[in-house]
Design an enzyme around this catalytic site. Structure first.
Site, PDB file in Angstrom:
ATOM      1  N   HIS A   1       0.821  -1.211   0.000  1.00 20.05           N
ATOM      2  CA  HIS A   1       0.000   0.000   0.000  1.00 20.05           C
ATOM      3  C   HIS A   1       0.855   1.260   0.000  1.00 20.05           C
ATOM      4  CE1 HIS A   1       0.980  -0.588   4.246  1.00 20.05           C
ATOM      5  NE2 HIS A   1       0.705   0.687   4.451  1.00 20.05           N
TER       6      HIS A   1
ATOM      7  N   ASP B   1       0.482   4.946   2.028  1.00 20.02           N
ATOM      8  CA  ASP B   1      -0.291   5.541   3.121  1.00 20.02           C
ATOM      9  C   ASP B   1      -1.165   6.685   2.611  1.00 20.02           C
ATOM     10  OD1 ASP B   1       1.020   3.855   4.906  1.00 20.02           O
ATOM     11  OD2 ASP B   1       2.593   5.339   5.323  1.00 20.02           O
TER      12      ASP B   1
ATOM     13  N   HIS C   1       4.769   0.087   0.198  1.00 21.15           N
ATOM     14  CA  HIS C   1       5.479  -0.687   1.221  1.00 21.15           C
ATOM     15  C   HIS C   1       4.562  -1.735   1.819  1.00 21.15           C
ATOM     16  CE1 HIS C   1       3.512   2.538   3.534  1.00 21.15           C
ATOM     17  NE2 HIS C   1       3.492   1.684   4.554  1.00 21.15           N
TER      18      HIS C   1
ATOM     19  N   ARG D   1       4.679   5.636  14.187  1.00 20.67           N
ATOM     20  CA  ARG D   1       4.611   6.225  12.843  1.00 20.67           C
ATOM     21  C   ARG D   1       3.998   7.616  12.860  1.00 20.67           C
ATOM     22  NH1 ARG D   1       0.994   3.840   8.033  1.00 20.67           N
ATOM     23  NH2 ARG D   1      -0.164   5.770   8.287  1.00 20.67           N
TER      24      ARG D   1
HETATM   25  C1  SIN Z   1       2.918   0.683   7.798  1.00 21.79           C
HETATM   26  O1  SIN Z   1       2.347   0.131   6.874  1.00 21.79           O
HETATM   27  O2  SIN Z   1       2.855   1.885   7.952  1.00 21.79           O
HETATM   28  C2  SIN Z   1       3.731  -0.129   8.779  1.00 21.79           C
HETATM   29  C3  SIN Z   1       4.861  -0.818   8.145  1.00 21.79           C
HETATM   30  C4  SIN Z   1       5.608  -1.668   9.124  1.00 21.79           C
HETATM   31  O3  SIN Z   1       5.181  -1.802  10.283  1.00 21.79           O
HETATM   32  O4  SIN Z   1       6.641  -2.222   8.750  1.00 21.79           O
END
Ligand code: SIN
Length: 266
Positions: A86, A88, A238, A253
């Protein structure tokens, strides 16, 4: 990190060295500052150098810092946050510029994050398909991901009742900072190509997604506590690799506000 994207950065002061960090962020799309000792307040200060904070509606935040999303998988849990490929906040009209993910606790082995260069993915497409994609827009939605049924039993998520975003973006965007053309659809949030019959839209998206799983377009971050990865949401996909059942992983995050996205042109 690889021929496609990513850079490791050692021994920097994230605040004092901000200009160099920003330059590396634009150039490499995903950068990992190794071994930082950032407190939550310093994490926020660095994020604010990139732009205003865009607090995620759907992730439960740190109790002490409402602007920091808690990305956690407890030892007894089997589902990780962000397991699917995805980008973000692609469902927003002004999708997030980027995210800053800080490792607090990591498993002994596993729990990596993999990134895809969406500029390299675009460049590797054949020119006839590129010409077609330049004419298209796609829909990005949240209901099927963060709606009530998906989140009711998991306190890591919140606000299922406001999972009603539905936004249209160009399939190929001109990156606002680098000017590179980037493919801008993703398997988690993109639901359809605007104006195409469902079967044709599904087939086109599926073929683009298969294309993007080519490892020559990827880099992989292996975490240690204190590592901070900053990724450009307009230039990457990612996913979190969920291969550490029975161990705990805690990440913090912060997501930074972006801008409306312009279509790329020939
Ligand atoms: C996310 O998708 O923001 C998290 C990625 C992760 O925890 O590695």
């Amino acid at each position: 990190m690889t021929g496609a994207l990513g850079a490791d950065i050692y021994d920097c002061d994230p605040i004092a060295d901000f200009d160099a960090i920003h330059e590396a962020f634009v150039r490499y799309s995903a950068i990992t500052l190794r071994g930082t000792k950032l407190t939550p307040d310093q994490h926020l200060t660095l994020a604010e150098r990139f732009g205003d904070i865009n607090v995620n509606r759907f992730f439960t935040p740190l109790p002490t810092h409402p602007a920091i999303a808690l990305v956690v998988k407890e030892a007894h849990q089997t589902q990780a946050i962000g397991e699917g490929w995805h980008t973000d906040h692609s469902y927003d009209t002004e999708p997030a510029l980027g995210s800053l993910l800080l490792a607090r606790e990591v498993p002994n082995v596993g729990g990596d994050t993999v990134f895809v260069s969406m500029a390299a993915a675009w460049e590797a497409l054949d020119s006839e398909l590129k010409s077609h994609l330049l004419t298209l827009h796609a829909w990005h939605e949240t209901a099927h991901v963060f709606g009530r049924r998906a989140t009711k039993d998991d306190t890591r998520f919140r606000n299922a009742e406001v999972a009603n975003q539905r936004t249209r973006h160009p399939v190929a965007i001109r990156h606002p900072l680098s000017g590179r053309t980037c493919l801008y659809v993703n398997p988690v949030f993109t639901t359809a190509i605007d104006g195409l019959p469902k079967a044709e839209s599904d087939a086109l998206l599926a073929s683009l997604y298969t294309h993007c799983t080519d490892p020559t377009l990827h880099c992989r971050v292996r975490w240690q506590p204190g590592d901070l990865t900053l990724w450009d949401n307009r230039a990457t996909w990612h996913k979190a690799i969920n291969d550490y059942n029975g161990q705990r992983r805690e990440m913090h995050r912060i997501t930074v506000t972006g801008c409306a996205l312009d279509a790329a042109s020939h």
